[in-house]
Structure formats: structure tokens, C-alpha cells
Scaffold this active site. Sequence first.
Site, mmCIF file in Angstrom:
data_model
loop_
_atom_site.group_PDB
_atom_site.id
_atom_site.type_symbol
_atom_site.label_atom_id
_atom_site.label_comp_id
_atom_site.label_asym_id
_atom_site.label_seq_id
_atom_site.Cartn_x
_atom_site.Cartn_y
_atom_site.Cartn_z
ATOM 1 N N ASP A 40 0.852 -1.198 0.000
ATOM 2 C CA ASP A 40 0.000 0.000 0.000
ATOM 3 C C ASP A 40 0.884 1.241 0.000
ATOM 4 O OD1 ASP A 40 -2.375 1.537 0.108
ATOM 5 O OD2 ASP A 40 -2.132 1.812 2.257
ATOM 6 N N SER A 41 0.272 2.370 -0.345
ATOM 7 C CA SER A 41 1.003 3.636 -0.290
ATOM 8 C C SER A 41 1.321 4.016 1.159
ATOM 9 C CB SER A 41 0.157 4.736 -0.939
ATOM 10 O OG SER A 41 -1.104 4.815 -0.284
ATOM 11 N N CYS B 145 -3.606 -0.988 -2.255
ATOM 12 C CA CYS B 145 -3.880 0.425 -2.563
ATOM 13 C C CYS B 145 -4.779 0.537 -3.795
ATOM 14 C CB CYS B 145 -2.548 1.125 -2.818
ATOM 15 S SG CYS B 145 -2.712 2.867 -3.215
ATOM 16 N N GLU C 132 -6.752 9.668 8.874
ATOM 17 C CA GLU C 132 -5.414 9.623 9.475
ATOM 18 C C GLU C 132 -5.350 10.463 10.746
ATOM 19 O OE1 GLU C 132 -2.317 10.024 6.602
ATOM 20 O OE2 GLU C 132 -2.939 8.145 5.665
ATOM 21 N N CYS D 133 -11.229 3.009 -1.551
ATOM 22 C CA CYS D 133 -9.993 3.544 -0.972
ATOM 23 C C CYS D 133 -9.712 2.782 0.318
ATOM 24 C CB CYS D 133 -10.160 5.039 -0.682
ATOM 25 S SG CYS D 133 -8.786 5.775 0.217
ATOM 26 N N HIS E 182 -8.691 3.675 3.092
ATOM 27 C CA HIS E 182 -9.036 4.317 4.358
ATOM 28 C C HIS E 182 -10.524 4.272 4.685
ATOM 29 C CE1 HIS E 182 -5.000 5.719 3.830
ATOM 30 N NE2 HIS E 182 -5.037 6.510 4.882
HETATM 31 N N1 DGL Z 1 -4.061 3.885 -0.385
HETATM 32 C C1 DGL Z 1 -4.734 4.909 -1.134
HETATM 33 C C2 DGL Z 1 -5.928 4.279 -1.872
HETATM 34 O O1 DGL Z 1 -6.441 3.235 -1.499
HETATM 35 C C3 DGL Z 1 -5.196 6.060 -0.236
HETATM 36 C C4 DGL Z 1 -4.044 6.884 0.329
HETATM 37 C C5 DGL Z 1 -3.225 7.591 -0.744
HETATM 38 O O2 DGL Z 1 -3.738 8.515 -1.403
HETATM 39 O O3 DGL Z 1 -2.059 7.197 -0.920
HETATM 40 O O4 DGL Z 1 -6.381 4.822 -2.851
#
Ligand code: DGL
Length: 283
Positions: free
Chosen positions: A15-16, A79, A156, A194, A196
Site C-alpha cells: 500500500d502507499s 492500494c 489519518e 480507498c 481508508h
Molecule cells: N491507499 C490509497 C488508496 O487506497 C489512499 C491513500 C493515498 O492517497 O495514498 O487509494
Amino acid sequence: MSSPANPAPTIGVFDSGFGGLTVLRALIDRMPGARFAFIGDTARLPYGSKSRRTIARYAVESAQFLVREQGAEFLVIACNTASALALDAIQDAVPVPVLGVIEPGASAARAASRTGDVLVIATDATVQSHAYAEACRAQGMRALEKACPLLVPLVEEGWTSHPVTAEVIGIYLDELNTEAAAHNLHADTLVLGCTHYPLLRPLIERVIARVGPSGMQVIDSAEAAAEAAVRLFNGRVAPTATGTAQPTEIRCFATDSVEKFERLGSRFLGRPVGHVELVDLGG
Ligand code: DGL
């Protein structure tokens, strides 16, 4: 890469940042006894506001780290943004099966929707790519996508049940409903596109109960991806399926502050993340 202590192959999860721990959590629930290596590219987060070229470069570096240095034999791209914009680039760069979250999310929507009209909320980059709309169209559905860029920072910040977050969700969903009506869509399913957003699910469901439409089903792409991973990898990675009871092994890596990852990550994983290792993937 298996070990004498745990013969299961390693599943790499990328993931990012730490949001993808929602996908790892769903995988652990479904594959007890498997071995996981998770990397969060926290130094270069967020991906959701970046270009395809940059996202692909970053995502490929993390994928190669999981395969080359952690011996991952399967990859799950947790991600949504990287899945939407860099899945092909990752598949070209590593010699192992790679699963993204977009197709599973669309398939889960297909299974849930009666009208065939769905709404998708995601980051700006995911929406600009129209990856969800295309995946839905390929399954005979119509999808309307909306970027909700304020939601990642609110999650976050830990404001997952805060009135400000409820207000922001209400505004986004109101706009989405108005747009859906303008397109003559009869949406009955909302995809959380997403990493989050699963943490906001209870709040999103409360807001939907207020702003409608009533009876809207909510699809969590993390859960959908974990289900797809089980179908793809089971038998090869779940020792419970082979009758041997191994403890689940999890190694977590981050490209920036491991302290922050350890602190915030537990919210997404639903349990303490434990020791996180710092890794340098370059600029
Ligand atoms: N992990 C990213 C997503 O699922 C969200 C956070 C980011 O923008 O890096 O799209």
C-alpha cells in the site's frame, strides 16, 4: 519464500501507507496461518494526488522489494490508487501473480446490486483513471465515481466518528446523489474505493440513512479483495486448508517513520502492528 517453521509461501501486500492494513486484516481473517510481508510506502504517501507515471514508478519499487527481498510468491495490491493506475506496470515488473482491488470491488458490486447502477467513492487519481467505471462496465453495470480527497486526512487524524467527518461525508454523498439523479442512475450500491474508507463505514452508513437513498448497500473493496485472494491463492497459501496449523506470520515494512506506522497502523489492522522495519526504496 517458505521457512522450516512455516511452509506456506509468502503473500506480499503493498500500500502507499498504512491504510492497506485494512486489506491485510481481511486477509489474515480468511487465511490464518499464512505468511505475510506488508510494505507501506509512507515516505511517498499520498499516491491519490499523484500522476500515473509517478504512482507506477513508486508501486513497482515496492512490488520488487516484496518479491526480490522478501521472497513473496503472490502480491496483493491493497492500494486502490496503485491498483487503478499501476496494476499493468506491476504485473510486467514481477514474475509472480498480482491481484489488485478494483476487479474484486466491481465483482462484489455486481453480486450486490439489483439495479446494476453503482456509486464509487475514491481518491482523485483513482477517479480520474476511471478504473472502477471500466471494471463495472465490463460487468454490465453503470458506475458514477466521485473523488473524496478530504476523507484520507480525516481518517489519518483519527476522526472516524467526528461530526466534521460526518458533515464532509454528507456533502460528498449529497453531491453524488444529485449527479446520479442527473444521469438517471438508480444506484443501490456504494463501493468504498480507498483503503481508508472501511474505517468510516459505520459513519458512512449512518449518513446514508440520513441523506439516502434508502436501502443502499455498501461494498468494502478490502473485504472483496481478500475474498478474491482466498479464491486465487487458497490451497497454496492457507495451511489451514491443508490441515496444518501454523501461526500467522506478519512482517511489516515502512519507508518512513516506523513509530508513526506502529502507532496509527493498529487502527487499520485492528490489533497491534508490532515491530515495523524501515526500508529505503530511494527517491
Ligand atoms: N491507499 C490509497 C488508496 O487506497 C489512499 C491513500 C493515498 O492517497 O495514498 O487509494
